[in-house]
Write a protein that holds these residues in place. Structure first.
Motif, PDB file in Angstrom:
ATOM      1  N   ALA A   8     -27.345  12.403 -29.909  1.00 22.10           N
ATOM      2  CA  ALA A   8     -26.167  13.531 -30.166  1.00 22.10           C
ATOM      3  C   ALA A   8     -25.170  13.458 -28.533  1.00 22.10           C
ATOM      4  CB  ALA A   8     -26.921  15.006 -30.180  1.00 22.10           C
ATOM      5  N   TRP A   9     -24.069  14.742 -28.626  1.00 22.78           N
ATOM      6  CA  TRP A   9     -23.125  15.838 -27.215  1.00 22.78           C
ATOM      7  C   TRP A   9     -24.239  15.755 -26.926  1.00 22.78           C
ATOM      8  CZ3 TRP A   9     -19.154  12.374 -27.289  1.00 22.78           C
ATOM      9  CH2 TRP A   9     -19.108  12.158 -28.856  1.00 22.78           C
ATOM     10  N   ILE A  10     -24.814  14.855 -24.904  1.00 27.36           N
ATOM     11  CA  ILE A  10     -25.145  16.083 -24.076  1.00 27.36           C
ATOM     12  C   ILE A  10     -24.394  16.140 -23.101  1.00 27.36           C
ATOM     13  CG2 ILE A  10     -25.867  15.273 -21.846  1.00 27.36           C
ATOM     14  CD1 ILE A  10     -26.623  12.651 -22.428  1.00 27.36           C
ATOM     15  N   GLU A  11     -22.911  16.678 -23.435  1.00 32.42           N
ATOM     16  CA  GLU A  11     -21.795  17.392 -23.062  1.00 32.42           C
ATOM     17  C   GLU A  11     -20.536  17.270 -23.689  1.00 32.42           C
ATOM     18  OE1 GLU A  11     -20.535  15.945 -18.692  1.00 32.42           O
ATOM     19  OE2 GLU A  11     -22.163  16.175 -18.662  1.00 32.42           O
ATOM     20  N   PRO A  12     -19.268  17.618 -24.172  1.00 33.20           N
ATOM     21  CA  PRO A  12     -18.027  17.239 -24.635  1.00 33.20           C
ATOM     22  C   PRO A  12     -17.586  15.816 -23.875  1.00 33.20           C
ATOM     23  CG  PRO A  12     -17.777  19.357 -23.534  1.00 33.20           C
ATOM     24  CD  PRO A  12     -18.733  18.609 -23.170  1.00 33.20           C
ATOM     25  N   GLU A  13     -17.969  14.577 -24.560  1.00 35.55           N
ATOM     26  CA  GLU A  13     -17.349  13.419 -24.784  1.00 35.55           C
ATOM     27  C   GLU A  13     -18.337  12.707 -23.462  1.00 35.55           C
ATOM     28  OE1 GLU A  13     -13.235  12.670 -22.532  1.00 35.55           O
ATOM     29  OE2 GLU A  13     -12.591  14.536 -23.928  1.00 35.55           O
TER      30      GLU A  13
END
Length: 303
Positions: free
Chosen positions: A129-134
């Motif tokens: 998934a997304w760890i942080e944006p982008e």
């Protein structure tokens, strides 16, 4: 081995051999829409008697991993038609695996809380998934909420819609992903399923969601185009032991005998994670289930 390369009649689908390519998640579609790379990937493997696709989310809610191609929106159909045309051009047959991950998801994937049979989170595992944006990577799944009774029926309808779309896109059939600790497994488990409605409690109630889904899809596309994948005693994705596990699986074999399916696919997990399968279970299930049975996981040339 003498039979491996001989033809097989899979409930009316003629296979040129008995080699089946197991479903494997690829995470190669940046916009979740199948593309030319997907068509090339499957066409390169069309010499197998049957291909089973990677898991295809049947809704946005069903998605647990980034970059997985779906089969629930009209935008998905042209890409899957390219895949099936490419496989058929090489003489292959292909089933679409329909997938709902349940609690094995994260809010960053689709912006909503994952759903399950209950509210027990998957702790000792990760999803992509997304760890942080982008920045994508492994993330512990978000704590789920329990589907309401009406929502269970809506998910059944989502599976039916995706099955219809798969046939319209040229697939030879579909496989229901009821293995590896995903949504149907979560309903079957007495440890995770703490419901008090008709989908919880007894073994028959915990099996109801899957059996209703099979029956609804069969009414839409025919039972001969349906396979079901299980992983009895599997321990992937923080999926633990539960009371009545052996009885759950043996009674499932009996229930499926009442339905004319293409196949049942048993995925053993010794090469991934100790499956803790009781001695003799495979033979007992084979004796109980009278239809076509596929088995995958940890086999050698001799076994």
């Amino acid at each position: 081995m003498n039979k491996l390369f001989t033809p097989y009649d899979l409930a009316g689908t003629s296979l040129k051999n008995r080699v089946v390519m197991a479903p494997m998640t690829r995470t190669r579609t940046l916009n979740n829409i199948p593309n030319e790379s997907n068509a090339l990937y499957y066409a390169q493997r069309a010499s197998a008697g049957l291909l089973i696709t990677e898991g295809l989310p049947i809704s946005d809610e069903a998605r647990g991993y980034l970059y997985t191609p779906g089969i629930y929106a009209k935008e998905h159909l042209p890409g899957w038609r390219k895949v099936t045309d490419a496989v058929h051009a090489k003489g292959g047959k292909i089933f679409a695996q329909l997938w709902h991950v349940g609690r094995m998801s994260h809010v960053s994937v689709h912006g909503i809380v994952p759903v399950s049979s209950g509210t027990v989170p998957a702790v000792d595992t990760t999803v992509y998934a997304w760890i942080e944006p982008e920045k994508s990577g492994p993330v512990q799944p978000s704590a789920p909420r329990a589907l309401t009774t009406d929502e269970v029926k809506r998910v059944v309808a989502d599976f039916v819609k995706s099955a219809r779309m798969a046939i319209d896109a040229g697939f030879d059939g579909i496989e229901i992903m009821a293995a590896n600790g995903f949504l149907f497994d979560q309903f079957l488990s007495s440890a995770l399923n703490t419901r008090t409605d008709q989908y919880g409690g007894s073994i028959a109630n915990r099996q109801r969601f899957l059996l209703e889904t099979i029956d609804a899809i069969a009414a839409e596309i025919g039972g001969s185009k349906i396979g079901v994948r299980f992983s009895p005693f599997g321990r992937l994705y923080d999926f633990g032991v539960y009371e009545g596990e052996a009885e759950t699986w043996m009674s499932m074999a009996d229930a499926l005998n009442d339905r004319e399916l293409a196949f049942v696919h048993l995925n053993y997990q010794p090469t991934i994670l100790a499956a803790q399968t009781p001695p003799g279970f495979g033979a007992a299930f084979r004796e109980a289930y009278k239809g076509t049975l596929m088995a995958a996981g940890g086999f050698t040339k001799d076994i």
